[in-house]
Design an enzyme around this catalytic site. Structure first.
Site, PDB file in Angstrom:
ATOM      1  N   CYS A  69     -26.496 -15.872 -14.917  1.00 17.56           N
ATOM      2  CA  CYS A  69     -26.709 -17.021 -13.537  1.00 17.56           C
ATOM      3  C   CYS A  69     -27.241 -15.933 -12.163  1.00 17.56           C
ATOM      4  O   CYS A  69     -27.179 -17.555 -11.458  1.00 17.56           O
ATOM      5  CB  CYS A  69     -25.205 -17.939 -13.274  1.00 17.56           C
ATOM      6  SG  CYS A  69     -24.664 -17.220 -11.732  1.00 17.56           S
ATOM      7  N   HIS A 107      -3.766  -9.781  -4.388  1.00 18.58           N
ATOM      8  CA  HIS A 107      -4.671  -9.808  -3.501  1.00 18.58           C
ATOM      9  C   HIS A 107      -6.216  -9.042  -5.038  1.00 18.58           C
ATOM     10  O   HIS A 107      -7.521  -8.186  -4.408  1.00 18.58           O
ATOM     11  CB  HIS A 107      -4.697  -8.457  -2.623  1.00 18.58           C
ATOM     12  CG  HIS A 107      -4.016  -9.312  -0.941  1.00 18.58           C
ATOM     13  ND1 HIS A 107      -3.778  -8.163  -0.911  1.00 18.58           N
ATOM     14  CD2 HIS A 107      -3.933 -10.278  -1.378  1.00 18.58           C
ATOM     15  CE1 HIS A 107      -2.898  -9.630   0.268  1.00 18.58           C
ATOM     16  NE2 HIS A 107      -2.500  -9.931  -0.212  1.00 18.58           N
ATOM     17  N   ASN A 112      11.668   1.442   2.429  1.00 13.96           N
ATOM     18  CA  ASN A 112       9.559   2.133   3.094  1.00 13.96           C
ATOM     19  C   ASN A 112      10.414   2.465   4.411  1.00 13.96           C
ATOM     20  O   ASN A 112      11.309   3.120   4.258  1.00 13.96           O
ATOM     21  CB  ASN A 112       9.406   0.642   4.294  1.00 13.96           C
ATOM     22  CG  ASN A 112       8.461   0.590   4.219  1.00 13.96           C
ATOM     23  OD1 ASN A 112       7.340   1.039   3.760  1.00 13.96           O
ATOM     24  ND2 ASN A 112       7.976   0.084   5.086  1.00 13.96           N
ATOM     25  N   ALA A 118       0.730  -1.157   0.000  1.00 11.69           N
ATOM     26  CA  ALA A 118      -0.129   0.249  -0.018  1.00 11.69           C
ATOM     27  C   ALA A 118       0.974   0.972  -0.321  1.00 11.69           C
ATOM     28  O   ALA A 118       0.793   2.313  -0.559  1.00 11.69           O
ATOM     29  CB  ALA A 118      -0.832   0.398   1.257  1.00 11.69           C
ATOM     30  N   CYS A 165     -19.693 -18.733 -12.034  1.00  6.00           N
ATOM     31  CA  CYS A 165     -19.990 -19.031 -13.432  1.00  6.00           C
ATOM     32  C   CYS A 165     -18.638 -18.393 -14.611  1.00  6.00           C
ATOM     33  O   CYS A 165     -18.875 -19.275 -15.459  1.00  6.00           O
ATOM     34  CB  CYS A 165     -21.220 -19.418 -13.950  1.00  6.00           C
ATOM     35  SG  CYS A 165     -21.298 -16.903 -14.180  1.00  6.00           S
TER      36      CYS A 165
HETATM   37  P1  NAD Z   1       0.464  -1.841   4.820  1.00  5.63           P
HETATM   38  O1  NAD Z   1      -0.451  -1.067   5.155  1.00  5.63           O
HETATM   39  O2  NAD Z   1       0.343  -2.776   5.925  1.00  5.63           O
HETATM   40  O3  NAD Z   1       2.309  -1.343   4.914  1.00  5.63           O
HETATM   41  C1  NAD Z   1       2.367   0.144   4.361  1.00  5.63           C
HETATM   42  C2  NAD Z   1       3.606   0.312   3.912  1.00  5.63           C
HETATM   43  O4  NAD Z   1       4.051   1.405   3.392  1.00  5.63           O
HETATM   44  C3  NAD Z   1       3.797   0.674   6.311  1.00  5.63           C
HETATM   45  O5  NAD Z   1       4.923  -0.091   6.414  1.00  5.63           O
HETATM   46  C4  NAD Z   1       3.488   2.211   6.258  1.00  5.63           C
HETATM   47  O6  NAD Z   1       4.678   2.983   7.232  1.00  5.63           O
HETATM   48  C5  NAD Z   1       5.307   2.568   4.464  1.00  5.63           C
HETATM   49  N1  NAD Z   1       4.370   3.924   4.080  1.00  5.63           N
HETATM   50  C6  NAD Z   1       3.260   4.098   3.766  1.00  5.63           C
HETATM   51  N2  NAD Z   1       3.804   5.721   2.580  1.00  5.63           N
HETATM   52  C7  NAD Z   1       5.283   5.344   2.206  1.00  5.63           C
HETATM   53  C8  NAD Z   1       5.760   5.791   1.410  1.00  5.63           C
HETATM   54  N3  NAD Z   1       5.249   6.855   0.512  1.00  5.63           N
HETATM   55  N4  NAD Z   1       7.067   5.204   0.856  1.00  5.63           N
HETATM   56  C9  NAD Z   1       7.387   4.293   1.938  1.00  5.63           C
HETATM   57  N5  NAD Z   1       7.099   3.884   2.862  1.00  5.63           N
HETATM   58  C10 NAD Z   1       5.101   4.094   2.850  1.00  5.63           C
HETATM   59  O7  NAD Z   1       0.522  -2.577   3.731  1.00  5.63           O
HETATM   60  P2  NAD Z   1       1.047  -3.736   2.935  1.00  5.63           P
HETATM   61  O8  NAD Z   1       1.772  -4.717   3.376  1.00  5.63           O
HETATM   62  O9  NAD Z   1       0.387  -3.402   1.254  1.00  5.63           O
HETATM   63  O10 NAD Z   1      -0.458  -4.322   3.462  1.00  5.63           O
HETATM   64  C11 NAD Z   1      -2.109  -4.010   3.697  1.00  5.63           C
HETATM   65  C12 NAD Z   1      -2.846  -4.816   2.794  1.00  5.63           C
HETATM   66  O11 NAD Z   1      -3.447  -3.452   2.322  1.00  5.63           O
HETATM   67  C13 NAD Z   1      -2.739  -4.968   1.438  1.00  5.63           C
HETATM   68  O12 NAD Z   1      -2.619  -6.257   1.199  1.00  5.63           O
HETATM   69  C14 NAD Z   1      -3.211  -4.624   0.407  1.00  5.63           C
HETATM   70  O13 NAD Z   1      -3.892  -5.386  -0.223  1.00  5.63           O
HETATM   71  C15 NAD Z   1      -4.404  -3.391   0.954  1.00  5.63           C
HETATM   72  N6  NAD Z   1      -4.357  -1.951   0.471  1.00  5.63           N
HETATM   73  C16 NAD Z   1      -3.747  -2.037  -0.927  1.00  5.63           C
HETATM   74  C17 NAD Z   1      -3.746  -0.288  -1.222  1.00  5.63           C
HETATM   75  C18 NAD Z   1      -4.266  -0.273  -2.319  1.00  5.63           C
HETATM   76  O14 NAD Z   1      -4.493  -0.436  -3.154  1.00  5.63           O
HETATM   77  N7  NAD Z   1      -3.523   1.408  -2.902  1.00  5.63           N
HETATM   78  C19 NAD Z   1      -4.205   0.448   0.146  1.00  5.63           C
HETATM   79  C20 NAD Z   1      -5.149   0.050   1.336  1.00  5.63           C
HETATM   80  C21 NAD Z   1      -4.585  -0.849   1.479  1.00  5.63           C
END
Ligand code: NAD
Length: 254
Positions: free
Chosen positions: A160, A114, A223, A19, A135
């Site tokens: 369906c 996901h 990160n 994310a 389906c």
């Molecule tokens: P997470 O929220 O657990 O972790 C995100 C990580 O990114 C955190 O450690 C955060 O500190 C860091 N972060 C945030 N902004 C940042 C940046 N600009 N630069 C560097 N690091 C940054 O997310 P995850 O590990 O992806 O898991 C959570 C679940 O949430 C995923 O399975 C995903 O499917 C879902 N999700 C998806 C979206 C999307 O599609 N954009 C958004 C929110 C959540």
């Protein structure tokens, strides 16, 4: 910069994104305050509740409508992987995100662990064990919005009459068949795995860095906070995804 040096000779970079790669595009991660995700009760994203409760389905469509009301665009981090792939130096991206921004940036090989919010699918009449049993019908997400605009609160499959759901993986839902193998195959072919914006806490996704290391790849983590894998990484860059990767790819590709 150390990351430029590490990537200079890399010819098979693979991205693994969470994310955090999309927050600079304005899409909040799970913990950001005030975002679409945090204003809805997570229990409403449980697969079983979606299947059994029409009100949960209506709420879910409301959330999706709100999500797509924003004109999200890829940022420099998404573009970095697309540019490396164009240059023949990146094999593709595995992402936990459902927003489709890697494809918008131009990445061609994208494994979506996901699923995607850009499509909807039939999940059948009464799927059990967190497993969609539809389906086979699916459509762009706009199909659902057209039905909602036409006054249907809970659109059903036109083929369906089964339940229709966003093609994403909800809590308590099995991952789509083959997707973990596809992700593992891709990261095992990497010479450098670049993990960006993931807390690396959600399994099975968090197993992928070890798959890559086992197959001989170097591991880079970009990160803005520590992750449980920092200790095994060859390089950890603490910073914002686009701010870090944009200049790195500029330096590599000119
Ligand atoms: P997470 O929220 O657990 O972790 C995100 C990580 O990114 C955190 O450690 C955060 O500190 C860091 N972060 C945030 N902004 C940042 C940046 N600009 N630069 C560097 N690091 C940054 O997310 P995850 O590990 O992806 O898991 C959570 C679940 O949430 C995923 O399975 C995903 O499917 C879902 N999700 C998806 C979206 C999307 O599609 N954009 C958004 C929110 C959540």
């Amino acid at each position: 910069m150390e990351l430029v040096e590490l990537l200079r000779d890399a010819r098979a970079v693979v991205g693994f994104t969470g994310a955090g790669v999309s927050t600079e595009s304005g899409i909040p991660d799970f913990r950001s305050p005030g975002g679409v995700w945090t204003r809805y009760d997570p229990r409403n994203f449980e697969f079983d509740r979606y299947v059994t409760d029409p009100e949960v389905r209506a709420l879910s469509w409301e959330m999706r409508t709100e999500f797509f009301a924003e004109p999200w665009a890829p940022n420099r981090a998404h573009l970095a992987f697309a540019r490396l792939e164009d240059a023949g130096r990146c094999l593709g991206v595995v992402t936990q995100n459902i927003d489709g921004l890697h494809q918008d940036a131009g990445s061609r090989t994208v494994v979506e662990l996901h699923g995607t919010a850009r499509r909807v699918m039939c999940i059948g009449h009464r799927p059990e064990y967190g497993t969609p049993a539809g389906c086979g019908w699916d459509a762009p997400h706009t199909w659902a919005f057209e039905r909602l605009d036409a006054g249907e609160a809970d659109p059903h499959c036109p083929r369906c009459e089964g339940l229709v759901k966003s093609s994403t993986v909800s809590f308590g839902q099995q991952l789509f068949p083959g997707v973990v193998d596809a992700a593992s195959d891709l990261v095992r072919r990497a010479d450098v795995l670049v993990v960006v914006g993931s807390s690396l806490q959600v399994y099975p996704a968090a197993a992928l860095p070890m798959d890559a290391i086992d197959a001989g790849a170097r591991l880079v983590i970009v990160n803005d906070e520590p992750t449980p894998f920092d200790g095994v990484a060859d390089l950890v860059v603490r910073g914002r995804a686009g701010e870090v990767l944009g200049p790195v790819v500029d330096a590599l590709l000119g």
